[in-house]
Motif scaffolding. Sequence first.
Motif, PDB file in Angstrom:
ATOM      1  N   GLY A 374       0.777  -1.225   0.000  1.00 51.37           N
ATOM      2  CA  GLY A 374       0.000   0.000   0.000  1.00 51.37           C
ATOM      3  C   GLY A 374       0.808   1.275   0.000  1.00 51.37           C
ATOM      4  O   GLY A 374       0.289   2.345   0.331  1.00 51.37           O
ATOM      5  N   ASP A 402      -3.114   5.376  -0.861  1.00 50.03           N
ATOM      6  CA  ASP A 402      -4.452   5.955  -0.759  1.00 50.03           C
ATOM      7  C   ASP A 402      -4.399   7.452  -0.473  1.00 50.03           C
ATOM      8  O   ASP A 402      -5.163   8.242  -1.045  1.00 50.03           O
ATOM      9  N   GLU A 403      -3.489   7.857   0.420  1.00 48.21           N
ATOM     10  CA  GLU A 403      -3.327   9.275   0.708  1.00 48.21           C
ATOM     11  C   GLU A 403      -2.889  10.027  -0.547  1.00 48.21           C
ATOM     12  O   GLU A 403      -3.397  11.110  -0.860  1.00 48.21           O
ATOM     13  N   GLU A 406      -5.720  10.397  -3.066  1.00 47.12           N
ATOM     14  CA  GLU A 406      -6.678  11.412  -2.634  1.00 47.12           C
ATOM     15  C   GLU A 406      -6.144  12.812  -2.887  1.00 47.12           C
ATOM     16  O   GLU A 406      -6.862  13.700  -3.373  1.00 47.12           O
TER      17      GLU A 406
END
Length: 436
Positions: A374, A402-403, A406
């Motif tokens: 990840g 994911d950060e 975003e």
Amino acid sequence: MSTPPDAAGHTPVVVIVGSSIGGVRAAQALRSEGFRGRILLVGEEEALPYDKPPLSKQFLVGQWDADKVGLLTEDAAARDRIELRLGVGATRLDVAERRVWLSDGADLAYDWLIIATGASARPSPWRPGSGVHVVRTLGDSGSLREELRRPGPVVVVGGGFIGAEAAATARALGHEVTVVDPMPTPIGRVVGPEIGRYFTDLHHRHGVETRFGVGVERIEGEAGDLRVGLTDGSTVQAATVVVGIGAVPNDGWLADSGLPLDNGILCDEYCRTLDAPNVFAIGDVARWFHPRHRERLRVEHWTNAVEMAVCAAHNIAHPEDLRAHSPVEYVWSDQYDWKIQIVGRPTQGSRHELVGDLEGEKPRAAVLYTDDRGRLHGAVTVNWPKALVQCRRLMTGGAGFDEALERISALGGASGHPQEGVRETRPGTGERAGGA
């Protein structure tokens, strides 16, 4: 801190072998870091130091002249007390005696040595009478520029950065262009085949024919009338052939030096050669231990050469405060109307997401790559500098995927969401990791 002459009258000396970007930046960084001894910059070419990225673009197309690509003038060298020894190559190194021999028979003693001899274009294995070119030096680019002033089709062998840039330049000059590469997509080794197909489309939109998935078997004839035989049995006619099939480190002159060589000069994380801590290697010729990746890498990119130069200069000027070279990799390429910027190691990831659009009239996008844990592993941006800066900052800080996704999606200026159809593609395989 470096010192002026000691009680015995000895002035510290740094010899830098190699006068391209790494060598020039090392010399300048030594002065910035406070080194007050002698600096001797040795270059094999007679020309004043020059920059190489424009050789396949602005210089090749004729927009820039030799002065425009210059890195260091004689006046600037004199101001920084950099002694130039140009037109002579290094031929031998004696590590124990701390001495470098040059092609004119002279030898130079040093306290510290920085090897910045770079890499050479991998020679063409096809040797017709004339008309086959590589692009690595000012002379290479000048010869090709003269030939491209004459009409006729151009075949580019190799779909990597140099080949793609040469193809774009030749097309801008009005030539019919064909790009040939045994890989299924251009720069697929860097971005993976799923994203690589967009680069194939880029060539096609600009009228360039592509022959991917086939190799070159032979090149016959001479300039103006060349026949390029491919491994599928077909033949492509060309007036000029440009070969861009990689580079090899310029370390042959060190064969009997005792320095460890293995696809470049082996170095520690401080850019010091193994077993000779007063000898540093930087840029394309160096294969150094990357602390974050925990492996030795040799990186053929302009930014890496500059950053290694600064690191080596600091470690010579401040041996009490050694700094490791642990960069987030970065490279750029200008192809047609695309500004392509790449950080990290995209194809080391296990899947990627595309934010934006690579197919519209004004493409602007970022492709983010992640691994099975990840993490943000790399990114490719097209015409989106703000996203590139953000991705590089996120990678430096160790951000999660994911950060990063975003934050890039929130930048605006693109579609704002991952594009359908490429979600969770595994780079390097073309296989889907999920059901998108």
